[in-house]
Design a protein around this motif. Sequence first.
Motif, PDB file in Angstrom:
ATOM      1  N   ARG A 111       5.449   4.024   4.449  1.00  0.00           N
ATOM      2  CA  ARG A 111       5.886   5.370   4.050  1.00  0.00           C
ATOM      3  C   ARG A 111       6.758   5.384   2.791  1.00  0.00           C
ATOM      4  O   ARG A 111       7.719   6.154   2.692  1.00  0.00           O
ATOM      5  N   ILE A 112       6.438   4.561   1.798  1.00  0.00           N
ATOM      6  CA  ILE A 112       7.131   4.614   0.512  1.00  0.00           C
ATOM      7  C   ILE A 112       6.762   5.932  -0.168  1.00  0.00           C
ATOM      8  O   ILE A 112       5.585   6.243  -0.340  1.00  0.00           O
TER       9      ILE A 112
ATOM     10  N   LYS B 189      -0.263   4.666   6.276  1.00  0.00           N
ATOM     11  CA  LYS B 189      -0.260   6.129   6.246  1.00  0.00           C
ATOM     12  C   LYS B 189       1.149   6.664   6.022  1.00  0.00           C
ATOM     13  O   LYS B 189       2.110   6.195   6.629  1.00  0.00           O
ATOM     14  N   GLY B 190       1.268   7.639   5.121  1.00  0.00           N
ATOM     15  CA  GLY B 190       2.563   8.232   4.821  1.00  0.00           C
ATOM     16  C   GLY B 190       3.119   7.814   3.479  1.00  0.00           C
ATOM     17  O   GLY B 190       4.115   8.373   3.008  1.00  0.00           O
ATOM     18  N   CYS B 191       2.469   6.840   2.821  1.00  0.00           N
ATOM     19  CA  CYS B 191       2.898   6.439   1.485  1.00  0.00           C
ATOM     20  C   CYS B 191       2.433   7.465   0.452  1.00  0.00           C
ATOM     21  O   CYS B 191       1.439   8.161   0.652  1.00  0.00           O
ATOM     22  N   VAL B 192       3.141   7.518  -0.663  1.00  0.00           N
ATOM     23  CA  VAL B 192       2.716   8.350  -1.778  1.00  0.00           C
ATOM     24  C   VAL B 192       1.329   7.890  -2.227  1.00  0.00           C
ATOM     25  O   VAL B 192       0.952   6.721  -2.065  1.00  0.00           O
TER      26      VAL B 192
ATOM     27  N   ALA C 244      -4.983  -2.159  -0.524  1.00  0.00           N
ATOM     28  CA  ALA C 244      -5.733  -1.490   0.539  1.00  0.00           C
ATOM     29  C   ALA C 244      -4.860  -0.433   1.201  1.00  0.00           C
ATOM     30  O   ALA C 244      -3.640  -0.603   1.314  1.00  0.00           O
ATOM     31  N   CYS C 245      -5.471   0.649   1.643  1.00  0.00           N
ATOM     32  CA  CYS C 245      -4.778   1.708   2.378  1.00  0.00           C
ATOM     33  C   CYS C 245      -5.350   1.774   3.788  1.00  0.00           C
ATOM     34  O   CYS C 245      -6.572   1.786   3.952  1.00  0.00           O
TER      35      CYS C 245
END
Length: 255
Positions: A119-120, A145-148, A169-170
């Motif tokens: 979550r950055i 999930k939750g990162c910019v 990778a996301c």
Amino acid sequence: MTIKSRDNERFKLARLLLKSKYRNKEKKYIAEGLRTIELALEYGAKIEYVFIDRQFSKNSQIIERLEKNTKVFVLDDVLFKQITTTENSQGIIAIIEKNEIRIDDFNSEKHKRIVVLDRIQDPGNLGTIIRTADALGYNLIVLTKGCVDLYNPKVVRSAMGSMFYMDIACCEQEKALEILRNNNIQIISSYLETKNNFEDMKYSSKTAIVVGNEANGINEYWIENSDLLVKIPMFGKAESLNVAISTALLMNKIK
């Protein structure tokens, strides 16, 4: 060719790509600045086309080099200002195809030094972490999930070319953990409440550093599922470090 109409399809696409949902839909993104675009060419990024403003169009030698690799269009200055994301633009913007890898493409022979981002939120922090991971020889960055958005224009600028060839990778945090566990990767999380000084610990030859949200740190999931929790001790009055700085210190030690 000079583009003067806001109805031009290439210009309309560039405007859409300022928004994350359209970057996801079109699988393309914007990169801005001469050096960034030169690095995109050098590292084999798929550049669909380049926009330049009237001032930049005077750089005939640079334009000639660009035209050997992609299409270049002069964009009317009024239109150019509608897609630039910097205050002092250099007058050059590229539309580039995404080149994400899937976490299922994990390569145990290659991916031995990993950074997992929880979550950055700040795009400048994310870009700096990517650039630093590259400089320190890390092989994979995982955004949970939750990162910019990885392809936010500020992330692209801050990464300074590193994102064009770094493996990134996301995925969901559960999937990230599954891959790390299945490949015997030591999971090391940055956590302020532990007593473990990061400089005193022993680390495996295959490690994943988990760093968390700027305001809240790592979430409970990573606290519970890490092999080792470490902290960077504070000797002054500051309560914490910027996440990009703390990640750099951890990466430099655990390499």
